[in-house]
Design a protein around this motif. Sequence first.
Motif, PDB file in Angstrom:
ATOM      1  N   ASP A 229       0.830  -1.201   0.000  1.00  0.00           N
ATOM      2  CA  ASP A 229       0.000   0.000   0.000  1.00  0.00           C
ATOM      3  C   ASP A 229       0.863   1.250   0.000  1.00  0.00           C
ATOM      4  OD1 ASP A 229       0.922   0.297   2.610  1.00  0.00           O
ATOM      5  OD2 ASP A 229      -0.975  -0.262   3.548  1.00  0.00           O
ATOM      6  N   HIS A 230       0.216   2.412   0.179  1.00  0.00           N
ATOM      7  CA  HIS A 230       0.943   3.680   0.061  1.00  0.00           C
ATOM      8  C   HIS A 230       1.978   3.856   1.168  1.00  0.00           C
ATOM      9  CE1 HIS A 230       1.608   7.705  -1.421  1.00  0.00           C
ATOM     10  NE2 HIS A 230       1.404   8.214  -0.218  1.00  0.00           N
ATOM     11  N   ARG A 231       1.701   3.304   2.338  1.00  0.00           N
ATOM     12  CA  ARG A 231       2.653   3.479   3.440  1.00  0.00           C
ATOM     13  C   ARG A 231       4.001   2.812   3.135  1.00  0.00           C
ATOM     14  NH1 ARG A 231      -2.334   2.952   6.025  1.00  0.00           N
ATOM     15  NH2 ARG A 231      -2.789   4.530   7.609  1.00  0.00           N
ATOM     16  N   PHE A 232       3.975   1.686   2.446  1.00  0.00           N
ATOM     17  CA  PHE A 232       5.185   0.965   2.049  1.00  0.00           C
ATOM     18  C   PHE A 232       6.116   0.782   3.253  1.00  0.00           C
ATOM     19  CE2 PHE A 232       8.650  -0.245  -0.810  1.00  0.00           C
ATOM     20  CZ  PHE A 232       7.959  -0.799  -1.876  1.00  0.00           C
ATOM     21  N   SER A 233       5.528   0.341   4.367  1.00  0.00           N
ATOM     22  CA  SER A 233       6.279   0.303   5.624  1.00  0.00           C
ATOM     23  C   SER A 233       6.328  -1.061   6.280  1.00  0.00           C
ATOM     24  CB  SER A 233       5.681   1.323   6.612  1.00  0.00           C
ATOM     25  OG  SER A 233       5.894   2.637   6.166  1.00  0.00           O
ATOM     26  N   THR A 234       5.910  -2.113   5.580  1.00  0.00           N
ATOM     27  CA  THR A 234       6.077  -3.459   6.144  1.00  0.00           C
ATOM     28  C   THR A 234       7.571  -3.790   6.168  1.00  0.00           C
ATOM     29  OG1 THR A 234       5.964  -4.565   4.000  1.00  0.00           O
ATOM     30  CG2 THR A 234       3.866  -4.143   5.147  1.00  0.00           C
ATOM     31  N   PRO A 235       7.990  -4.749   6.963  1.00  0.00           N
ATOM     32  CA  PRO A 235       9.409  -5.129   6.968  1.00  0.00           C
ATOM     33  C   PRO A 235       9.930  -5.467   5.576  1.00  0.00           C
ATOM     34  CG  PRO A 235       8.297  -6.121   8.843  1.00  0.00           C
ATOM     35  CD  PRO A 235       7.227  -5.489   8.010  1.00  0.00           C
ATOM     36  N   GLU A 236       9.089  -6.128   4.774  1.00  0.00           N
ATOM     37  CA  GLU A 236       9.515  -6.492   3.420  1.00  0.00           C
ATOM     38  C   GLU A 236       9.715  -5.256   2.558  1.00  0.00           C
ATOM     39  OE1 GLU A 236       7.618  -9.734   5.499  1.00  0.00           O
ATOM     40  OE2 GLU A 236       6.852  -7.725   5.006  1.00  0.00           O
ATOM     41  N   CYS A 237       8.795  -4.290   2.687  1.00  0.00           N
ATOM     42  CA  CYS A 237       8.915  -3.063   1.905  1.00  0.00           C
ATOM     43  C   CYS A 237      10.120  -2.237   2.346  1.00  0.00           C
ATOM     44  CB  CYS A 237       7.632  -2.244   2.014  1.00  0.00           C
ATOM     45  SG  CYS A 237       6.236  -2.911   1.082  1.00  0.00           S
ATOM     46  N   LEU A 238      10.332  -2.172   3.663  1.00  0.00           N
ATOM     47  CA  LEU A 238      11.489  -1.426   4.161  1.00  0.00           C
ATOM     48  C   LEU A 238      12.785  -2.035   3.632  1.00  0.00           C
ATOM     49  CD1 LEU A 238      10.359  -0.858   7.856  1.00  0.00           C
ATOM     50  CD2 LEU A 238      10.337   0.812   5.993  1.00  0.00           C
ATOM     51  N   ASP A 239      12.855  -3.365   3.604  1.00  0.00           N
ATOM     52  CA  ASP A 239      14.049  -4.020   3.066  1.00  0.00           C
ATOM     53  C   ASP A 239      14.264  -3.661   1.599  1.00  0.00           C
ATOM     54  OD1 ASP A 239      14.693  -5.226   5.450  1.00  0.00           O
ATOM     55  OD2 ASP A 239      13.727  -7.141   4.966  1.00  0.00           O
ATOM     56  N   LEU A 240      13.160  -3.500   0.857  1.00  0.00           N
ATOM     57  CA  LEU A 240      13.284  -3.136  -0.555  1.00  0.00           C
ATOM     58  C   LEU A 240      13.833  -1.724  -0.729  1.00  0.00           C
ATOM     59  CD1 LEU A 240       9.996  -4.643  -2.036  1.00  0.00           C
ATOM     60  CD2 LEU A 240      12.344  -5.426  -2.435  1.00  0.00           C
ATOM     61  N   ILE A 241      13.501  -0.834   0.212  1.00  0.00           N
ATOM     62  CA  ILE A 241      14.079   0.520   0.159  1.00  0.00           C
ATOM     63  C   ILE A 241      15.585   0.432   0.355  1.00  0.00           C
ATOM     64  CG2 ILE A 241      14.085   2.807   1.202  1.00  0.00           C
ATOM     65  CD1 ILE A 241      11.179   2.225   2.135  1.00  0.00           C
ATOM     66  N   GLY A 242      16.000  -0.351   1.351  1.00  0.00           N
ATOM     67  CA  GLY A 242      17.435  -0.536   1.565  1.00  0.00           C
ATOM     68  C   GLY A 242      18.107  -1.152   0.351  1.00  0.00           C
ATOM     69  N   THR A 243      17.453  -2.128  -0.261  1.00  0.00           N
ATOM     70  CA  THR A 243      18.011  -2.756  -1.459  1.00  0.00           C
ATOM     71  C   THR A 243      18.156  -1.744  -2.587  1.00  0.00           C
ATOM     72  OG1 THR A 243      17.074  -4.910  -0.878  1.00  0.00           O
ATOM     73  CG2 THR A 243      17.641  -4.551  -3.191  1.00  0.00           C
ATOM     74  N   GLY A 244      17.169  -0.847  -2.714  1.00  0.00           N
ATOM     75  CA  GLY A 244      17.256   0.196  -3.737  1.00  0.00           C
ATOM     76  C   GLY A 244      18.479   1.075  -3.548  1.00  0.00           C
ATOM     77  N   ILE A 245      18.740   1.460  -2.308  1.00  0.00           N
ATOM     78  CA  ILE A 245      19.926   2.277  -2.024  1.00  0.00           C
ATOM     79  C   ILE A 245      21.198   1.488  -2.324  1.00  0.00           C
ATOM     80  CG2 ILE A 245      21.191   3.548  -0.250  1.00  0.00           C
ATOM     81  CD1 ILE A 245      18.490   3.983   1.159  1.00  0.00           C
ATOM     82  N   GLU A 246      21.222   0.229  -1.935  1.00  0.00           N
ATOM     83  CA  GLU A 246      22.397  -0.606  -2.209  1.00  0.00           C
ATOM     84  C   GLU A 246      22.655  -0.717  -3.707  1.00  0.00           C
ATOM     85  OE1 GLU A 246      21.314  -4.190  -0.192  1.00  0.00           O
ATOM     86  OE2 GLU A 246      22.465  -3.681   1.609  1.00  0.00           O
ATOM     87  N   GLU A 247      21.607  -0.859  -4.500  1.00  0.00           N
ATOM     88  CA  GLU A 247      21.770  -0.941  -5.948  1.00  0.00           C
ATOM     89  C   GLU A 247      22.327   0.359  -6.510  1.00  0.00           C
ATOM     90  OE1 GLU A 247      18.095  -2.144  -7.720  1.00  0.00           O
ATOM     91  OE2 GLU A 247      18.110  -4.122  -6.782  1.00  0.00           O
ATOM     92  N   VAL A 248      21.845   1.484  -5.996  1.00  0.00           N
ATOM     93  CA  VAL A 248      22.386   2.773  -6.448  1.00  0.00           C
ATOM     94  C   VAL A 248      23.858   2.887  -6.085  1.00  0.00           C
ATOM     95  CG1 VAL A 248      22.280   5.253  -6.064  1.00  0.00           C
ATOM     96  CG2 VAL A 248      20.165   3.976  -6.410  1.00  0.00           C
ATOM     97  N   LEU A 249      24.199   2.526  -4.853  1.00  0.00           N
ATOM     98  CA  LEU A 249      25.607   2.589  -4.419  1.00  0.00           C
ATOM     99  C   LEU A 249      26.500   1.696  -5.296  1.00  0.00           C
ATOM    100  CD1 LEU A 249      25.137   2.510  -0.558  1.00  0.00           C
ATOM    101  CD2 LEU A 249      26.204   4.376  -1.851  1.00  0.00           C
ATOM    102  N   ALA A 250      26.001   0.519  -5.624  1.00  0.00           N
ATOM    103  CA  ALA A 250      26.792  -0.433  -6.416  1.00  0.00           C
ATOM    104  C   ALA A 250      27.052   0.061  -7.822  1.00  0.00           C
ATOM    105  CB  ALA A 250      26.076  -1.776  -6.459  1.00  0.00           C
ATOM    106  N   ARG A 251      26.186   0.934  -8.319  1.00  0.00           N
ATOM    107  CA  ARG A 251      26.315   1.433  -9.687  1.00  0.00           C
ATOM    108  C   ARG A 251      27.164   2.680  -9.787  1.00  0.00           C
ATOM    109  NH1 ARG A 251      25.105  -1.622 -13.880  1.00  0.00           N
ATOM    110  NH2 ARG A 251      24.284   0.163 -15.047  1.00  0.00           N
ATOM    111  N   LEU A 252      27.533   3.252  -8.651  1.00  0.00           N
ATOM    112  CA  LEU A 252      28.311   4.493  -8.671  1.00  0.00           C
ATOM    113  C   LEU A 252      29.796   4.212  -8.874  1.00  0.00           C
ATOM    114  CD1 LEU A 252      26.527   6.418  -5.788  1.00  0.00           C
ATOM    115  CD2 LEU A 252      26.215   6.716  -8.242  1.00  0.00           C
TER     116      LEU A 252
END
Length: 252
Positions: A229-252
């Motif tokens: 949902d819009h909150r995107f705050s379940t543990p699974e969703c929060l992990d996906l936010i962290g994964t998104g940052i990790e992917e950005v870092l890996a591409r820099l």
Amino acid sequence: MTDATYLETPQGRRLAYHKTDGAGDGRPGVVFLGGFKSDMGGTKAIFLEEWCRARGLSFLRFDYSGHGESSEPFTDGCIGDWAEDAEVAITELTSGPQILVGSSMGGWISLLMTKRLHDRVAGLVTIAAAPDFTEDSMWAGFTQAQRLALDMVQHVELPSEYGEPYVITKRLIEDGRDHLVLRDPVPLPFPVRFLHGTADADVELSVALRLMEKSVGEDIHLKLVKGADHRFSTPECLDLIGTGIEEVLARL
């Protein structure tokens, strides 16, 4: 939890913020840009603060004026004001390149920052981004009676699932038109990860698809999460936010 620190903006607004120093190893920092009428004490902001601290990344979370612990009434604010707040917070409180993480309205603000602070933006992660919502969602959804009320009494009230009604001012709508981003191509020349839940009842999936269509860059991904949902705050969703940052870092 420690008390907030405050930053005085050139416009005379007083912004509350929390800043975590990084390991000083040259990696970009992370800045969280929150949503409409949300604050820096929300689940995603606190998760990211802990996530960044554990990895030695600098992190900044703050309240726009009229939000949370910052000064000014909420109803005095508009997209232009909150973009000014974000610009001064990033400029004054961070150094070097930053990965912007924008949630809902913060996705819109972060896109404005990529234009104003393009040399400082190393990457972008958005969560249920809501660019242009004042025009394409609010104004487009108003009845004729609501539009008339906006003109006559300068505001309307909209129901909210998050508590008291949203007071939408004429200034918010009119100012929003000066900051629309989806009418033209959106240059994003750095790693970008857009996250959006298929059960988001506040920002339609079509917004994410339109943002993807308008975005111009070589490393732009949209991840749709079924049932989120819009909150995107379940543990699974929060992990996906962290994964998104990790992917950005890996591409820099």
